[in-house]
Scaffold this motif. Structure first.
Motif, PDB file in Angstrom:
ATOM      1  N   ARG A  15       0.808  -1.092   0.185  1.00  0.00           N
ATOM      2  CA  ARG A  15       0.049  -0.025  -0.138  1.00  0.00           C
ATOM      3  C   ARG A  15       0.847   1.332  -0.002  1.00  0.00           C
ATOM      4  O   ARG A  15       0.248   2.372   0.085  1.00  0.00           O
ATOM      5  CB  ARG A  15      -0.799   0.013   1.080  1.00  0.00           C
ATOM      6  CG  ARG A  15      -1.790  -1.093   1.241  1.00  0.00           C
ATOM      7  CD  ARG A  15      -2.909  -0.972   2.327  1.00  0.00           C
ATOM      8  NE  ARG A  15      -3.680   0.058   1.750  1.00  0.00           N
ATOM      9  CZ  ARG A  15      -5.025   0.046   2.101  1.00  0.00           C
ATOM     10  NH1 ARG A  15      -5.748  -0.829   2.839  1.00  0.00           N
ATOM     11  NH2 ARG A  15      -5.885   1.109   1.654  1.00  0.00           N
ATOM     12  N   LEU A  16       2.009   1.157  -0.356  1.00  0.00           N
ATOM     13  CA  LEU A  16       2.888   2.099   0.035  1.00  0.00           C
ATOM     14  C   LEU A  16       2.640   3.423  -1.063  1.00  0.00           C
ATOM     15  O   LEU A  16       2.833   4.684  -0.375  1.00  0.00           O
ATOM     16  CB  LEU A  16       4.532   1.951  -0.595  1.00  0.00           C
ATOM     17  CG  LEU A  16       5.594   2.726  -0.228  1.00  0.00           C
ATOM     18  CD1 LEU A  16       5.446   3.117   1.471  1.00  0.00           C
ATOM     19  CD2 LEU A  16       6.948   1.966  -0.515  1.00  0.00           C
ATOM     20  N   ALA A  17       2.106   3.138  -2.110  1.00  0.00           N
ATOM     21  CA  ALA A  17       1.688   4.472  -2.862  1.00  0.00           C
ATOM     22  C   ALA A  17       0.541   5.127  -2.490  1.00  0.00           C
ATOM     23  O   ALA A  17       0.048   6.368  -2.973  1.00  0.00           O
ATOM     24  CB  ALA A  17       1.339   3.862  -4.431  1.00  0.00           C
ATOM     25  N   ILE A  42      12.447   4.063   3.928  1.00  0.00           N
ATOM     26  CA  ILE A  42      11.478   3.707   3.397  1.00  0.00           C
ATOM     27  C   ILE A  42      11.101   4.742   2.244  1.00  0.00           C
ATOM     28  O   ILE A  42      11.190   5.951   2.363  1.00  0.00           O
ATOM     29  CB  ILE A  42      10.407   3.330   4.043  1.00  0.00           C
ATOM     30  CG1 ILE A  42      10.698   2.289   5.129  1.00  0.00           C
ATOM     31  CG2 ILE A  42       8.922   2.917   3.111  1.00  0.00           C
ATOM     32  CD1 ILE A  42       9.494   1.905   5.894  1.00  0.00           C
ATOM     33  N   PRO A  43      10.895   4.266   0.769  1.00  0.00           N
ATOM     34  CA  PRO A  43      10.904   5.354  -0.196  1.00  0.00           C
ATOM     35  C   PRO A  43       9.836   6.269   0.040  1.00  0.00           C
ATOM     36  O   PRO A  43       8.592   5.761   0.278  1.00  0.00           O
ATOM     37  CB  PRO A  43      10.657   4.496  -1.762  1.00  0.00           C
ATOM     38  CG  PRO A  43      11.370   3.265  -1.054  1.00  0.00           C
ATOM     39  CD  PRO A  43      11.150   3.129   0.268  1.00  0.00           C
ATOM     40  N   GLY A  44       9.927   7.484  -0.278  1.00  0.00           N
ATOM     41  CA  GLY A  44       8.914   8.429  -0.277  1.00  0.00           C
ATOM     42  C   GLY A  44       8.784   9.037   1.286  1.00  0.00           C
ATOM     43  O   GLY A  44       7.998   9.858   1.726  1.00  0.00           O
ATOM     44  N   ALA A  45       9.420   8.422   2.482  1.00  0.00           N
ATOM     45  CA  ALA A  45       9.252   8.832   3.800  1.00  0.00           C
ATOM     46  C   ALA A  45       9.968   9.958   3.931  1.00  0.00           C
ATOM     47  O   ALA A  45      10.999  10.359   3.466  1.00  0.00           O
ATOM     48  CB  ALA A  45       9.835   7.791   4.498  1.00  0.00           C
ATOM     49  N   ALA A  46       9.241  10.821   4.862  1.00  0.00           N
ATOM     50  CA  ALA A  46       9.821  12.196   5.381  1.00  0.00           C
ATOM     51  C   ALA A  46      10.194  12.188   6.856  1.00  0.00           C
ATOM     52  O   ALA A  46       9.846  11.493   7.704  1.00  0.00           O
ATOM     53  CB  ALA A  46       8.764  13.290   5.118  1.00  0.00           C
TER      54      ALA A  46
END
Length: 271
Positions: A15-17, A42-46
């Motif tokens: 569900r990452l997207a 984790i990709p996209g993490a802030a």
């Protein structure tokens, strides 16, 4: 997305997207989180800094007082948080820091926040993709709403049915105190160290196992339960574990470091 306060690494990958991910790596006295984040996340993490974004300056409210609402909302917007998009938070400290972001978002009314069960090691264990560097984050439009969790102020701490101290047993008993100037615990408290919540693989125990752990100290559904620790951060690990077990628990944000700023308040040692 919400189905309890935890999410597995496999479900997050699927569900990452569709979610906003916050990296809350932090350890008391440990290495800095920003460096670890830049090395891999984790990709996209802030990245969210616990001391800067999830706490106010130390003082009468303890070492990690709750941040001012406007400051917290601004920090969440910088991290890309929206009220309409699910949020997943993680750290590399068995959720002991990520739990703080989970609780604060719930306290400010976010309806859908989950904690990565097993933390960063669980993501690596499934071969999850890793992003490096510190990419730009598109700001969010998070709007606070009514709190979905509870807290207890110092004048009400002694009146709860069950007051859970989440620190290590030796700190609870007052045998050692590596951080705060006074050793011991709040009178009437019972001790459930955060390590009691986890299995050997670093994931939370099952709801039934956690319910049994907390039932042994009287924390059961329907009881007035509150939790504290040294500064109001790791206590949320116990609050989170009780949530998994179906027990609603409030947080005493000032915790031990706030309690002892008033020397007229009672202190106990031993079991």
């Amino acid at each position: 997305m919400t189905a309890g306060p935890l999410i597995s690494a496999d479900e997050l990958r699927a569900r990452l997207a569709d979610v906003t991910v916050l990296d809350v790596r932090y350890r008391t006295g440990g290495p800095g989180g920003p460096e670890a984040y830049a090395e891999g996340h984790i990709p996209g993490a802030a990245y969210v800094d616990l001391d800067r974004d999830l706490a106010a300056a130390p003082g009468a409210g303890g070492r990690h007082p709750l941040p001012e609402p406007a400051d917290f909302v601004a920090a969440m917007r910088r991290a890309g948080v929206s009220s309409r998009r699910p949020v997943v938070v993680y750290d590399d400290w068995s959720a002991q820091a990520a739990g703080r972001a989970w609780w604060l978002l719930r306290h400010h009314g976010h309806p859908d926040v989950r904690v990565l069960d097993g933390a960063w090691p669980a993501w690596l264990a499934i071969g999850g993709d890793v992003e490096t560097g510190s990419p730009a984050v598109e700001p969010g439009d998070f709007e606070p709403a009514a709190s979905l969790v509870g807290l207890v102020e110092p004048d009400g701490v002694l009146d709860v049915d069950v007051l859970v101290d989440a620190r290590a047993a030796e700190r609870f008993r007052g045998e050692v105190e590596p951080i705060d100037p006074v050793a011991g615990h709040i009178p009437g408290a019972v001790n459930v160290p955060t390590s009691s919540n986890l299995a050997a693989d670093g994931r939370f125990l099952s709801p039934g196992e956690l319910a049994a752990t907390y039932a042994r100290v009287g924390a059961v559904p329907g009881a007035d339960v509150a939790a504290y620790c040294g500064s109001g951060v790791t206590a949320i690990h116990d609050v989170l574990a009780m949530e998994v077990a179906g027990i609603r628990a409030r947080l005493y944000p000032g915790s031990w470091s706030g309690w002892i700023t008033d020397r007229s308040r009672p202190v106990d040692t031993g079991d």
